[in-house]
Every structure is written in structure tokens, then in C-alpha cells.
Design a protein around this motif. Structure first.
Motif, PDB file in Angstrom:
ATOM      1  N   ASN A 126     -19.317 -37.360 -17.697  1.00  0.00           N
ATOM      2  CA  ASN A 126     -19.897 -36.240 -18.429  1.00  0.00           C
ATOM      3  C   ASN A 126     -21.410 -36.303 -18.555  1.00  0.00           C
ATOM      4  N   TYR A 128     -23.585 -37.954 -20.364  1.00  0.00           N
ATOM      5  CA  TYR A 128     -24.284 -37.971 -21.636  1.00  0.00           C
ATOM      6  C   TYR A 128     -24.750 -39.388 -21.911  1.00  0.00           C
ATOM      7  N   GLN A 141     -13.689 -37.978 -27.682  1.00  0.00           N
ATOM      8  CA  GLN A 141     -15.110 -38.215 -27.417  1.00  0.00           C
ATOM      9  C   GLN A 141     -15.936 -37.703 -28.600  1.00  0.00           C
ATOM     10  N   ASN A 142     -15.649 -38.219 -29.783  1.00  0.00           N
ATOM     11  CA  ASN A 142     -16.332 -37.820 -31.000  1.00  0.00           C
ATOM     12  C   ASN A 142     -17.083 -39.022 -31.568  1.00  0.00           C
ATOM     13  N   THR A 152     -27.742 -34.841 -22.767  1.00  0.00           N
ATOM     14  CA  THR A 152     -26.748 -34.614 -21.712  1.00  0.00           C
ATOM     15  C   THR A 152     -27.436 -34.550 -20.351  1.00  0.00           C
ATOM     16  N   ASN A 172     -19.422 -33.993 -31.116  1.00  0.00           N
ATOM     17  CA  ASN A 172     -18.068 -33.760 -30.621  1.00  0.00           C
ATOM     18  C   ASN A 172     -18.227 -33.183 -29.222  1.00  0.00           C
ATOM     19  N   LEU A 173     -18.182 -34.064 -28.218  1.00  0.00           N
ATOM     20  CA  LEU A 173     -18.477 -33.642 -26.854  1.00  0.00           C
ATOM     21  C   LEU A 173     -17.544 -32.535 -26.399  1.00  0.00           C
ATOM     22  N   GLY A 174     -18.126 -31.534 -25.753  1.00  0.00           N
ATOM     23  CA  GLY A 174     -17.371 -30.379 -25.289  1.00  0.00           C
ATOM     24  C   GLY A 174     -17.146 -29.354 -26.379  1.00  0.00           C
ATOM     25  N   SER A 175     -17.685 -29.594 -27.584  1.00  0.00           N
ATOM     26  CA  SER A 175     -17.447 -28.699 -28.693  1.00  0.00           C
ATOM     27  C   SER A 175     -18.729 -28.397 -29.468  1.00  0.00           C
ATOM     28  N   SER A 176     -19.155 -29.347 -30.312  1.00  0.00           N
ATOM     29  CA  SER A 176     -20.288 -29.078 -31.190  1.00  0.00           C
ATOM     30  C   SER A 176     -21.007 -30.362 -31.562  1.00  0.00           C
TER      31      SER A 176
END
Length: 194
Positions: A126, A128, A141-142, A152, A172-176
Motif C-alpha cells: 500500500n 504508506y 490496518q488501523n 502515502t 484507518n488505511l483505506g478509510s479515514s
């Protein structure tokens, strides 16, 4: 060299026994999940078994492996019943998903959670990059990062195109993501306090 495996009844050299605790379903690809299952092997120069706490401490070139994950440190203590490990000094974790360095780490093998001191995490897929005085990884992945850094922009060496540093971040990867007392930087230059 000394080798033990979690789940064994007695201290045995080169024994192989798998963990008996059931795994919860996760939203990871099956090939990633399979790389985190199997016996946990520990090797090192010197070992100490504490029968009162049912723990093993391996000192000197300590290495713990499970599936595709390798943890190296100056010292690793494994609490067999709790399925946890504590690593101190030159901690380096190599995993199919990420690579991590820290001065010390607490790892829950069942929940696949981490608590790291003076840590750096680079994701392999990913792209990051996290750094922080204290990083806590919870399910998936938090991450919670204290006195940290996040970007990133690829995981190549050098200064990233952009980064966010803050006193505290919840990512929160992929979210916020949320940050307190943050600064947005471009090419290493702080531009915008947030």
C-alpha cells in the motif's frame, strides 16, 4: 542455538507444535492469512524458561518466526498462554505486508496487534510510511500514532513529496485519518499547521 515452539508442554530442542487457539475471520486475502498461521519458532544464543509465568526469554540474536513473519531483536520474551511476545533492542519485523523497526515491541500473536516504541513502519503493497514515538496497531490496518509522521508517497528512501506530522494521529488505511496539532509538509518543508 536454541529452538522452542509455542504450545509445547516442555522445553524441547527443535520441537514443532502448532498454536491451538482458533483464528477469527479477517478481511485479508487467504494467502496473507496463511502466512500468519503455523508454529512459532524461537531461536537465540541464550534461553531462560520461567515456569511461574510459563514464559521463555531468548537473549542474543533472538529470532521468532511464524509462517512468513520474522521478528528479530536483542531479546524476545514469549508468554505461551497469552500468545504474546515482548521484544527489546534493535527490533526488526519482516512480514508479507510490512517491514517494521522499533526500540521495543509488544505483539499479540492471536489478534495480530502491535505496540511499538520509537518505531518506523513501511508497507510493502500500500506504499504508506509511518513513524512515531509510540505506534499502536489494532485489528486490520488501523494505527494510533503519538508524536508521529504519515505519508502515502511511496516507500522509497529520502524525503516524500508530502507528509503529515502530528502530536496524535488515528489512521484507518483505506478509510479515514484524524490528526491533532498537525502540520502538512511538502518535500520536508512544513507549510500548513492544522
Amino acid at each position: 542455538s536454541f529452538s522452542i515452539v509455542l504450545g509445547c508442554v516442555a522445553l524441547l530442542a527443535n520441537a514443532t507444535v502448532t498454536l491451538s487457539a482458533p483464528r477469527k475471520e479477517q478481511r485479508l486475502p487467504p494467502e496473507v492469512i496463511s502466512q500468519h498461521h503455523g508454529p512459532v519458532d524461537i531461536t537465540g544464543e541464550k534461553s531462560i524458561y520461567d515456569s511461574k509465568n510459563d514464559s521463555f526469554t531468548v537473549i542474543g540474536s533472538a529470532v521468532m518466526t511464524q509462517g512468513g513473519t520474522v521478528l528479530k531483536a536483542d531479546q524476545i520474551t514469549v508468554m505461551r498462554k497469552a500468545h504474546t511476545a515482548h521484544a527489546i533492542g534493535n527490533v526488526h519485523l519482516i512480514d508479507p505486508e510490512l517491514e517494521m523497526w522499533a526500540s521495543q515491541a509488544d505483539i499479540n500473536l492471536e489478534k495480530e496487534t502491535l505496540e511499538l516504541e520509537n518505531a518506523k513502519i513501511l508497507a510493502k503493497r500500500n506504499t504508506y510510511h509511518l513513524e512515531g514515538k509510540r505506534i499502536r496497531k489494532i485489528a486490520g490496518q488501523n494505527y494510533t500514532i503519538l508524536k508521529g509522521f504519515f505519508t502515502t508517497c511511496g516507500c522509497e528512501p529520502g524525503t516524500p513529496d508530502w507528509s503529515l506530522s502530528a502530536d496524535k494521529m488515528d489512521v484507518n488505511l483505506g478509510s479515514s485519518g484524524y490528526a491533532r496539532n498537525a502540520t502538512f509538509s511538502v518535500l520536508g518543508y512544513p507549510l500548513i499547521p492544522l
